[in-house]
Design a protein around this motif. Structure first.
Motif, PDB file in Angstrom:
ATOM      1  N   VAL A 147      -3.236   4.021   4.032  1.00 49.27           N
ATOM      2  CA  VAL A 147      -2.368   4.073   2.860  1.00 49.27           C
ATOM      3  C   VAL A 147      -2.649   5.293   1.990  1.00 49.27           C
ATOM      4  CG1 VAL A 147      -3.862   2.625   1.429  1.00 49.27           C
ATOM      5  CG2 VAL A 147      -1.404   2.695   0.977  1.00 49.27           C
ATOM      6  N   ILE A 148      -3.910   5.737   1.941  1.00 48.68           N
ATOM      7  CA  ILE A 148      -4.241   6.901   1.113  1.00 48.68           C
ATOM      8  C   ILE A 148      -3.524   8.144   1.626  1.00 48.68           C
ATOM      9  CG2 ILE A 148      -6.077   8.450   0.376  1.00 48.68           C
ATOM     10  CD1 ILE A 148      -5.987   5.754  -1.047  1.00 48.68           C
ATOM     11  N   ASN A 149      -3.557   8.357   2.929  1.00 48.42           N
ATOM     12  CA  ASN A 149      -2.857   9.510   3.494  1.00 48.42           C
ATOM     13  C   ASN A 149      -1.359   9.425   3.252  1.00 48.42           C
ATOM     14  OD1 ASN A 149      -5.222  10.635   4.492  1.00 48.42           O
ATOM     15  ND2 ASN A 149      -5.052   9.588   6.465  1.00 48.42           N
ATOM     16  N   PHE A 150      -0.838   8.209   3.266  1.00 50.32           N
ATOM     17  CA  PHE A 150       0.604   8.034   3.094  1.00 50.32           C
ATOM     18  C   PHE A 150       1.058   8.409   1.689  1.00 50.32           C
ATOM     19  CE2 PHE A 150       4.396   5.433   2.215  1.00 50.32           C
ATOM     20  CZ  PHE A 150       5.201   5.839   3.269  1.00 50.32           C
ATOM     21  N   PRO A 169      -5.503  -5.802   0.719  1.00 54.07           N
ATOM     22  CA  PRO A 169      -6.191  -4.878   1.632  1.00 54.07           C
ATOM     23  C   PRO A 169      -6.138  -3.411   1.223  1.00 54.07           C
ATOM     24  CG  PRO A 169      -4.134  -5.648   2.604  1.00 54.07           C
ATOM     25  CD  PRO A 169      -4.364  -6.470   1.377  1.00 54.07           C
ATOM     26  N   ILE A 170      -5.278  -3.047   0.274  1.00 51.57           N
ATOM     27  CA  ILE A 170      -5.167  -1.638  -0.107  1.00 51.57           C
ATOM     28  C   ILE A 170      -5.631  -1.370  -1.534  1.00 51.57           C
ATOM     29  CG2 ILE A 170      -3.231  -1.284   1.462  1.00 51.57           C
ATOM     30  CD1 ILE A 170      -1.379  -1.331  -0.989  1.00 51.57           C
ATOM     31  N   GLN A 171      -5.935  -2.423  -2.289  1.00 52.27           N
ATOM     32  CA  GLN A 171      -6.225  -2.268  -3.711  1.00 52.27           C
ATOM     33  C   GLN A 171      -7.423  -1.362  -3.976  1.00 52.27           C
ATOM     34  OE1 GLN A 171      -6.508  -5.994  -5.757  1.00 52.27           O
ATOM     35  NE2 GLN A 171      -6.628  -5.052  -7.775  1.00 52.27           N
ATOM     36  N   GLU A 172      -8.526  -1.595  -3.278  1.00 54.27           N
ATOM     37  CA  GLU A 172      -9.731  -0.801  -3.517  1.00 54.27           C
ATOM     38  C   GLU A 172      -9.507   0.665  -3.176  1.00 54.27           C
ATOM     39  OE1 GLU A 172     -14.448  -0.602  -2.183  1.00 54.27           O
ATOM     40  OE2 GLU A 172     -13.185  -2.278  -1.548  1.00 54.27           O
ATOM     41  N   ALA A 173      -8.828   0.907  -2.051  1.00 56.92           N
ATOM     42  CA  ALA A 173      -8.588   2.288  -1.635  1.00 56.92           C
ATOM     43  C   ALA A 173      -7.743   3.037  -2.654  1.00 56.92           C
ATOM     44  CB  ALA A 173      -7.906   2.307  -0.268  1.00 56.92           C
ATOM     45  N   LEU A 174      -6.745   2.375  -3.212  1.00 60.74           N
ATOM     46  CA  LEU A 174      -5.864   3.039  -4.172  1.00 60.74           C
ATOM     47  C   LEU A 174      -6.562   3.301  -5.501  1.00 60.74           C
ATOM     48  CD1 LEU A 174      -2.481   1.174  -3.555  1.00 60.74           C
ATOM     49  CD2 LEU A 174      -3.130   3.447  -2.795  1.00 60.74           C
ATOM     50  N   THR A 175      -7.350   2.342  -5.970  1.00 60.65           N
ATOM     51  CA  THR A 175      -8.013   2.520  -7.261  1.00 60.65           C
ATOM     52  C   THR A 175      -9.069   3.617  -7.193  1.00 60.65           C
ATOM     53  OG1 THR A 175      -9.487   0.678  -6.700  1.00 60.65           O
ATOM     54  CG2 THR A 175      -7.593   0.185  -8.083  1.00 60.65           C
ATOM     55  N   THR A 176      -9.697   3.812  -6.046  1.00 60.86           N
ATOM     56  CA  THR A 176     -10.685   4.884  -5.926  1.00 60.86           C
ATOM     57  C   THR A 176     -10.031   6.259  -5.970  1.00 60.86           C
ATOM     58  OG1 THR A 176     -10.585   4.786  -3.501  1.00 60.86           O
ATOM     59  CG2 THR A 176     -12.280   3.462  -4.586  1.00 60.86           C
ATOM     60  N   GLN A 177      -8.725   6.319  -5.783  1.00 61.75           N
ATOM     61  CA  GLN A 177      -7.999   7.585  -5.860  1.00 61.75           C
ATOM     62  C   GLN A 177      -7.506   7.886  -7.274  1.00 61.75           C
ATOM     63  OE1 GLN A 177      -7.607   9.802  -3.165  1.00 61.75           O
ATOM     64  NE2 GLN A 177      -9.184   8.387  -2.433  1.00 61.75           N
ATOM     65  N   GLY A 178      -7.863   7.031  -8.218  1.00 62.98           N
ATOM     66  CA  GLY A 178      -7.488   7.276  -9.601  1.00 62.98           C
ATOM     67  C   GLY A 178      -6.139   6.719  -9.992  1.00 62.98           C
ATOM     68  N   LEU A 179      -5.501   5.980  -9.097  1.00 58.93           N
ATOM     69  CA  LEU A 179      -4.215   5.375  -9.426  1.00 58.93           C
ATOM     70  C   LEU A 179      -4.427   4.142 -10.308  1.00 58.93           C
ATOM     71  CD1 LEU A 179      -2.519   5.535  -5.922  1.00 58.93           C
ATOM     72  CD2 LEU A 179      -1.889   6.873  -7.920  1.00 58.93           C
ATOM     73  N   VAL A 180      -3.554   3.965 -11.257  1.00 51.73           N
ATOM     74  CA  VAL A 180      -3.590   2.780 -12.108  1.00 51.73           C
ATOM     75  C   VAL A 180      -2.660   1.746 -11.483  1.00 51.73           C
ATOM     76  CG1 VAL A 180      -3.163   1.861 -14.402  1.00 51.73           C
ATOM     77  CG2 VAL A 180      -4.025   4.202 -14.139  1.00 51.73           C
ATOM     78  N   LEU A 181      -3.242   0.717 -10.879  1.00 51.09           N
ATOM     79  CA  LEU A 181      -2.445  -0.262 -10.149  1.00 51.09           C
ATOM     80  C   LEU A 181      -1.945  -1.370 -11.065  1.00 51.09           C
ATOM     81  CD1 LEU A 181      -4.208  -0.884  -6.724  1.00 51.09           C
ATOM     82  CD2 LEU A 181      -2.400   0.705  -7.306  1.00 51.09           C
ATOM     83  N   VAL A 182      -0.696  -1.719 -10.880  1.00 53.27           N
ATOM     84  CA  VAL A 182      -0.095  -2.844 -11.593  1.00 53.27           C
ATOM     85  C   VAL A 182       0.570  -3.734 -10.553  1.00 53.27           C
ATOM     86  CG1 VAL A 182       1.595  -3.581 -13.305  1.00 53.27           C
ATOM     87  CG2 VAL A 182       0.326  -1.440 -13.644  1.00 53.27           C
TER      88      VAL A 182
END
Length: 232
Positions: A147-150, A169-182
């Motif tokens: 998902v990060i590459n995508f 399954p993607i939450q941790e990967a996205l938050t480590t990239q600095g995205l603010v997840l909602v």
């Protein structure tokens, strides 16, 4: 006066909605995992009765065409096409990911919307939209760890609203990239949005998708060709 009958059975959920002159007048929604074939027609009957209208008043049938579960898509599309044929009215297709996106309220300028569904085969269906629900890419199928590459084109610290059943399954990967997840709280497509999108396109004179399944992978089971004893 326009009336739309909408169906969705593309995921673990199964839903039916009736749209009449700008209002959802009936809605049925169940999370089934299985039994879509047994429940969809009774849900259609219940929705029509609840709406206070008759089948003969329907002007358009709309159905999700994927991506989604192979069997669920076939059930929904064949049911929708059969109803449209019997009523001699048009049948149109609506993207499952567009329906997920349309369920989101409160997106603001600069937000991105990530729609993501678990294929149940170790990978994900994904598509990204902007805050106005404009698709920023085509729907794709990717491994869970891809998902990060995508989404690498999304700016750091962008607010990312996630809709679908595969946030965990993607939450941790996205938050480590600095995205603010909602989390939108929306896990599955819903026939209410199928109806709303189809009705808007009809009244605006916009092009509609055909009621044909959108498959991004081959089914797990298939009929072999050119095998001794079988006709290709």
């Amino acid at each position: 006066m326009t009336m739309v009958l909408a169906l969705d059975s593309s995921t673990a959920a199964c839903s039916v909605a009736v749209w009449h002159d700008g209002v959802i007048v009936a809605h049925c929604f169940e999370v089934l995992d299985r039994s879509h074939a047994e429940r969809l027609i009774p849900m259609v009957d219940d929705a029509i009765k609840s709406s206070g209208h008759k089948f003969e008043e329907i002007d358009l049938v709309a159905v999700t065409v994927g991506p989604g579960a192979f069997t669920g898509l076939r059930i929904g599309i064949s049911t929708a096409r059969g109803l449209a044929l019997a009523l001699n009215i048009p049948c149109v297709g609506i993207s499952s990911m567009e329906c997920l996106c349309a369920c989101i309220d409160g997106a603001r300028d600069g937000d991105v919307i990530l729609t993501v569904l678990d294929t149940k085969r170790g990978d994900l269906f994904v598509q990204i939209f902007d805050f106005s629900s404009k698709a920023l890419c085509n729907v794709a199928i990717i491994p869970s760890d891809g998902v990060i590459n995508f989404i690498e084109g999304i700016a750091k610290k962008t607010r990312c609203i996630v809709a679908g059943d595969a946030l965990e399954p993607i939450q941790e990967a996205l938050t480590t990239q600095g995205l603010v997840l909602v989390s939108s709280g929306t896990k599955f497509p819903d026939a209410t949005q199928v109806a709303n999108i189809a009705a808007w396109r009809l009244e605006a004179g916009r092009a509609q998708l055909p009621p044909k399944p959108v498959y991004l992978r081959l089914p797990d089971a298939s009929i072999p060709l050119n095998v001794d004893g079988l006709r290709a």
